[in-house]
Design a protein around this motif. Structure first.
Motif, PDB file in Angstrom:
ATOM      1  N   MET A  79       0.822  -1.209   0.000  1.00 44.49           N
ATOM      2  CA  MET A  79       0.000   0.000   0.000  1.00 44.49           C
ATOM      3  C   MET A  79       0.863   1.268   0.000  1.00 44.49           C
ATOM      4  O   MET A  79       0.482   2.265  -0.620  1.00 44.49           O
ATOM      5  CB  MET A  79      -0.951  -0.005   1.201  1.00 44.49           C
ATOM      6  N   ILE A  80       2.004   1.238   0.640  1.00 42.28           N
ATOM      7  CA  ILE A  80       2.902   2.395   0.610  1.00 42.28           C
ATOM      8  C   ILE A  80       3.406   2.618  -0.810  1.00 42.28           C
ATOM      9  O   ILE A  80       3.398   3.746  -1.321  1.00 42.28           O
ATOM     10  CB  ILE A  80       4.061   2.217   1.610  1.00 42.28           C
ATOM     11  N   TRP A  81       3.832   1.537  -1.479  1.00 44.45           N
ATOM     12  CA  TRP A  81       4.292   1.679  -2.860  1.00 44.45           C
ATOM     13  C   TRP A  81       3.158   2.127  -3.778  1.00 44.45           C
ATOM     14  O   TRP A  81       3.379   2.923  -4.703  1.00 44.45           O
ATOM     15  CB  TRP A  81       4.907   0.376  -3.363  1.00 44.45           C
ATOM     16  N   MET A  82       1.961   1.657  -3.535  1.00 48.71           N
ATOM     17  CA  MET A  82       0.837   2.072  -4.377  1.00 48.71           C
ATOM     18  C   MET A  82       0.450   3.517  -4.095  1.00 48.71           C
ATOM     19  O   MET A  82      -0.016   4.218  -4.995  1.00 48.71           O
ATOM     20  CB  MET A  82      -0.361   1.140  -4.173  1.00 48.71           C
ATOM     21  N   ALA A  83       0.648   3.994  -2.878  1.00 47.22           N
ATOM     22  CA  ALA A  83       0.411   5.413  -2.587  1.00 47.22           C
ATOM     23  C   ALA A  83       1.402   6.283  -3.352  1.00 47.22           C
ATOM     24  O   ALA A  83       1.036   7.343  -3.886  1.00 47.22           O
ATOM     25  CB  ALA A  83       0.506   5.676  -1.085  1.00 47.22           C
ATOM     26  N   VAL A  84       2.646   5.831  -3.444  1.00 55.20           N
ATOM     27  CA  VAL A  84       3.642   6.558  -4.242  1.00 55.20           C
ATOM     28  C   VAL A  84       3.233   6.554  -5.713  1.00 55.20           C
ATOM     29  O   VAL A  84       3.298   7.588  -6.392  1.00 55.20           O
ATOM     30  CB  VAL A  84       5.053   5.945  -4.043  1.00 55.20           C
ATOM     31  N   ALA A  85       2.783   5.400  -6.211  1.00 53.83           N
ATOM     32  CA  ALA A  85       2.342   5.309  -7.609  1.00 53.83           C
ATOM     33  C   ALA A  85       1.108   6.183  -7.851  1.00 53.83           C
ATOM     34  O   ALA A  85       1.004   6.847  -8.889  1.00 53.83           O
ATOM     35  CB  ALA A  85       2.043   3.856  -7.965  1.00 53.83           C
ATOM     36  N   ALA A  86       0.183   6.199  -6.902  1.00 56.52           N
ATOM     37  CA  ALA A  86      -1.027   7.021  -7.043  1.00 56.52           C
ATOM     38  C   ALA A  86      -0.680   8.498  -7.032  1.00 56.52           C
ATOM     39  O   ALA A  86      -1.232   9.286  -7.807  1.00 56.52           O
ATOM     40  CB  ALA A  86      -2.015   6.692  -5.922  1.00 56.52           C
TER      41      ALA A  86
END
Length: 101
Positions: A25-32
């Motif tokens: 989820m942290i990596w996806m927050a960066v991607a988002a």
């Protein structure tokens, strides 16, 4: 006999699985956030100056859509990877066999 895989009832494995989910989820927050900034930049370049409410709601919509998709898919992978899917017992198989016999 089939060897039992660790699942979320094991505290150590649950801690590992949830840590992996949080990392995802942290990596996806960066991607988002990256997708949001790129989208807003493209809108600014192609359309010129935009009203502040438009930018805020567009940014929120893009960011939250990506995060919702990531959260739901992450939970699917968590469920599958921890053996929850294999633990489900399908009682309807016996009913279907009797009905069509």
């Amino acid at each position: 006999m089939k060897e039992r895989r660790p699942d979320l009832s094991d505290p150590d494995y649950a801690r590992f699985a949830w840590a992996r989910y949080r990392r995802l989820m942290i990596w996806m927050a960066v991607a988002a956030l990256t997708a949001t900034l790129v989208s807003l930049t493209i809108l600014e370049v192609t359309r010129g100056p935009l009203p502040l409410p438009f930018l805020i709601f567009t940014a929120g919509g893009i960011f939250l859509s990506v995060m919702l998709a990531a959260a739901l898919m992450g939970l699917v992978f968590l469920s599958s990877g921890t053996g929850h899917d294999e633990q489900v017992q399908d009682y309807s198989e016996d009913e279907n066999d009797d009905r069509f016999a």
